[in-house]
Design an enzyme around this catalytic site. Sequence first.
Site, PDB file in Angstrom:
ATOM      1  N   GLY A  73      42.465   9.458  -4.686  1.00  0.00           N
ATOM      2  CA  GLY A  73      41.236   8.677  -4.740  1.00  0.00           C
ATOM      3  C   GLY A  73      41.627   7.264  -5.055  1.00  0.00           C
ATOM      4  O   GLY A  73      42.725   6.837  -4.710  1.00  0.00           O
ATOM      5  N   GLU A  74      40.741   6.540  -5.708  1.00  0.00           N
ATOM      6  CA  GLU A  74      41.060   5.176  -6.109  1.00  0.00           C
ATOM      7  C   GLU A  74      41.337   5.208  -7.615  1.00  0.00           C
ATOM      8  O   GLU A  74      40.441   5.469  -8.404  1.00  0.00           O
ATOM      9  CB  GLU A  74      39.895   4.261  -5.737  1.00  0.00           C
ATOM     10  CG  GLU A  74      40.188   2.795  -5.877  1.00  0.00           C
ATOM     11  CD  GLU A  74      41.555   2.391  -5.354  1.00  0.00           C
ATOM     12  OE1 GLU A  74      41.867   2.664  -4.184  1.00  0.00           O
ATOM     13  OE2 GLU A  74      42.340   1.814  -6.141  1.00  0.00           O
ATOM     14  N   SER A  75      42.572   4.921  -7.995  1.00  0.00           N
ATOM     15  CA  SER A  75      42.963   5.117  -9.397  1.00  0.00           C
ATOM     16  C   SER A  75      42.187   4.209 -10.350  1.00  0.00           C
ATOM     17  O   SER A  75      41.890   4.612 -11.476  1.00  0.00           O
ATOM     18  CB  SER A  75      44.465   4.903  -9.567  1.00  0.00           C
ATOM     19  OG  SER A  75      44.822   3.574  -9.254  1.00  0.00           O
ATOM     20  N   CYS A  86      48.922  11.182  -5.806  1.00  0.00           N
ATOM     21  CA  CYS A  86      48.642   9.792  -5.446  1.00  0.00           C
ATOM     22  C   CYS A  86      47.935   9.056  -6.590  1.00  0.00           C
ATOM     23  O   CYS A  86      48.576   8.717  -7.573  1.00  0.00           O
ATOM     24  CB  CYS A  86      47.861   9.729  -4.140  1.00  0.00           C
ATOM     25  SG  CYS A  86      47.887   8.101  -3.370  1.00  0.00           S
ATOM     26  N   ARG A 114      52.017   0.754  -7.400  1.00  0.00           N
ATOM     27  CA  ARG A 114      50.891   1.106  -6.517  1.00  0.00           C
ATOM     28  C   ARG A 114      51.107   0.538  -5.123  1.00  0.00           C
ATOM     29  O   ARG A 114      51.706  -0.520  -4.971  1.00  0.00           O
ATOM     30  CB  ARG A 114      49.576   0.569  -7.089  1.00  0.00           C
ATOM     31  CG  ARG A 114      49.134   1.279  -8.353  1.00  0.00           C
ATOM     32  CD  ARG A 114      47.823   0.695  -8.857  1.00  0.00           C
ATOM     33  NE  ARG A 114      46.769   0.838  -7.863  1.00  0.00           N
ATOM     34  CZ  ARG A 114      45.647   0.118  -7.875  1.00  0.00           C
ATOM     35  NH1 ARG A 114      45.442  -0.793  -8.779  1.00  0.00           N
ATOM     36  NH2 ARG A 114      44.729   0.320  -6.941  1.00  0.00           N
ATOM     37  N   ILE A 147      49.315   7.998   1.845  1.00  0.00           N
ATOM     38  CA  ILE A 147      48.223   7.093   2.189  1.00  0.00           C
ATOM     39  C   ILE A 147      48.155   5.960   1.172  1.00  0.00           C
ATOM     40  O   ILE A 147      47.848   6.206   0.007  1.00  0.00           O
ATOM     41  CB  ILE A 147      46.890   7.860   2.258  1.00  0.00           C
ATOM     42  CG1 ILE A 147      46.975   8.866   3.413  1.00  0.00           C
ATOM     43  CG2 ILE A 147      45.719   6.913   2.445  1.00  0.00           C
ATOM     44  CD1 ILE A 147      45.821   9.798   3.496  1.00  0.00           C
ATOM     45  N   ARG A 148      48.464   4.757   1.620  1.00  0.00           N
ATOM     46  CA  ARG A 148      48.562   3.621   0.679  1.00  0.00           C
ATOM     47  C   ARG A 148      49.249   4.107  -0.586  1.00  0.00           C
ATOM     48  O   ARG A 148      48.790   3.864  -1.711  1.00  0.00           O
ATOM     49  CB  ARG A 148      47.163   3.078   0.360  1.00  0.00           C
ATOM     50  CG  ARG A 148      46.503   2.288   1.512  1.00  0.00           C
ATOM     51  CD  ARG A 148      45.049   1.928   1.189  1.00  0.00           C
ATOM     52  NE  ARG A 148      44.912   1.317  -0.120  1.00  0.00           N
ATOM     53  CZ  ARG A 148      44.887   0.003  -0.347  1.00  0.00           C
ATOM     54  NH1 ARG A 148      44.978  -0.832   0.659  1.00  0.00           N
ATOM     55  NH2 ARG A 148      44.751  -0.477  -1.559  1.00  0.00           N
ATOM     56  N   HIS A 200      49.951  13.798  -0.415  1.00  0.00           N
ATOM     57  CA  HIS A 200      48.739  14.624  -0.516  1.00  0.00           C
ATOM     58  C   HIS A 200      48.931  16.014   0.093  1.00  0.00           C
ATOM     59  O   HIS A 200      48.551  16.237   1.247  1.00  0.00           O
ATOM     60  CB  HIS A 200      47.590  13.930   0.216  1.00  0.00           C
ATOM     61  CG  HIS A 200      47.193  12.624  -0.382  1.00  0.00           C
ATOM     62  ND1 HIS A 200      46.397  12.538  -1.502  1.00  0.00           N
ATOM     63  CD2 HIS A 200      47.492  11.353  -0.041  1.00  0.00           C
ATOM     64  CE1 HIS A 200      46.213  11.271  -1.816  1.00  0.00           C
ATOM     65  NE2 HIS A 200      46.872  10.530  -0.944  1.00  0.00           N
ATOM     66  N   GLU A 219      47.186  18.448  -0.390  1.00  0.00           N
ATOM     67  CA  GLU A 219      45.854  19.012  -0.156  1.00  0.00           C
ATOM     68  C   GLU A 219      45.317  18.681   1.235  1.00  0.00           C
ATOM     69  O   GLU A 219      44.327  19.260   1.668  1.00  0.00           O
ATOM     70  CB  GLU A 219      44.890  18.539  -1.249  1.00  0.00           C
ATOM     71  CG  GLU A 219      44.431  17.076  -1.154  1.00  0.00           C
ATOM     72  CD  GLU A 219      45.427  16.071  -1.745  1.00  0.00           C
ATOM     73  OE1 GLU A 219      46.587  16.465  -2.020  1.00  0.00           O
ATOM     74  OE2 GLU A 219      45.054  14.902  -1.919  1.00  0.00           O
TER      75      GLU A 219
END
Lengths: 293, 197
Positions: free
Chosen positions: B47-49, B79, B106, B134-135, B170, B172
């Site tokens: 997600g967005e940390s 992530c 990051r 992903i990023r 990821h 998942e």
Amino acid sequence: MEAGTDRVKRGLAEMLKGGVIMDVVNAEQAKIAEEAGAVAVMALERVPADIRRDGGVARMADPEKIQEIIDSVSIPVMGKVRIGHFVEAQVLQSLGVDYIDESEVLTPADEENHIDKWAFVTPFVCGARNLGEALRRIGEGAAMIRTKGEAGTGNVVEAVRHMRTMNREIRALSSMESGELMASAKTMGAPFDLVQEVAGSGRLPVVNFAAGGIATPSDAALMMQLGCDGVFVGSGIFKSTDPAPRARAIVEAVTFHDTPETIAKVSSGLGEAMVGIEMGTLSDSELLQNRGW
Amino acid sequence: MTAVGVLALQGDVREHARAVETAGGTWAPVRRPEDLESIDALIIPGGESTTIGKLATIYGLMEPMRRAISGGLPTFGTCAGMIFLAAGVTAGAQAQLGVLDVIVERNAFGRQNESFETNLEIPGFEQPFRAVFIRAPWVAKVGGGVEVIAAVDEHPVMVRQGNILASSFHPELTGDVRIHTMVLQAAAGRRRMDGER
């Protein structure tokens, strides 16, 4: 190593789920959005409410401005291009934006064709009013869908209509026997393989956010309870009297969308929401959602 | 049956839940401190940390999570989850649990255009693991007691420290549940230990 695969493109949208993507027009607003807990920002020249008010041709934002926003935050940055304007998309890809929104909020560049999104490494999000439109965009390579709603109105009614329509059409497909799917694909004007996929899984193959007219924490929670994966807030934040607390409140309302006590708490004392527009006062030619097909 | 809590403040909660179920476990969302009490393992999703850190702070989850994880709760972060577990980031400051003794960079592999998937060798797995970045972050500095399990171009992307497992990628998103199976095994072990207490 493979870049730009379907999984990588759709994957970023999966990471944005349960989050709020906020429209910003400069670095200062981008920082306010990030500080409030936005999962991403949408960099644009003018928010939809101003586009609606000012009129004229609305285009991709100045690359300098987009770069300034990219440099100011650590979260993903999205940018808008005109429907069918694949060169604006090439420019945004070269700037390194993380998602491209082929958006009806800007003035369309092509009345017949949307962008061939498979040709890009950068993933695309596109608006849709119904399942057929969503599947056409996915067929063109969109890796994320959002409801069109009616941007810049502060009125959630169209986003609700579009989300309910999509839900209803997905439910209908799920209950059909396989022999009925081709007729559905024909009626909806949607690619047959995607119709089959949705009928089997009971959901869109990509993440679906709400957009267009969301102005309050309750609006955001409403869209989440209707089954959206997250929300875009355009004019709703920076056209309100006190943007930062409203932005934070909408972030919290999305996470706790099924807890009314929390929504009540975060909605208290936020000041004036943006002034809304009643749909009946807009003529068909003023409706942004009718752009694209 | 062991229940895996998935931190459900923001991110790809559904994909982790599905992976846990595919691996034969059950799951429950974690949004409030009390949700931590009935779980045998914890997953912190992608997600967005920065968003996850802010919400965890506002809703009083930081200390209860630190206590639970330090108390031996098997924990897996992917992530953003890795960033959230770590002791620090190379640039800026954000809410982090600090239970995993690593410093994370990051978006180390780049922005979305540089996101990629690749086959990764993971010790103990016969076949390589399809890893989706992903990023994605990487581990820039590893503390004592942290084992590097996998790396890309010599940058650590999967680490373990006691009961804590973290990956830059990821699992998942791939349908390959071998890592989630490891988490479920740790959860079952924890449940047996609790039963004996």
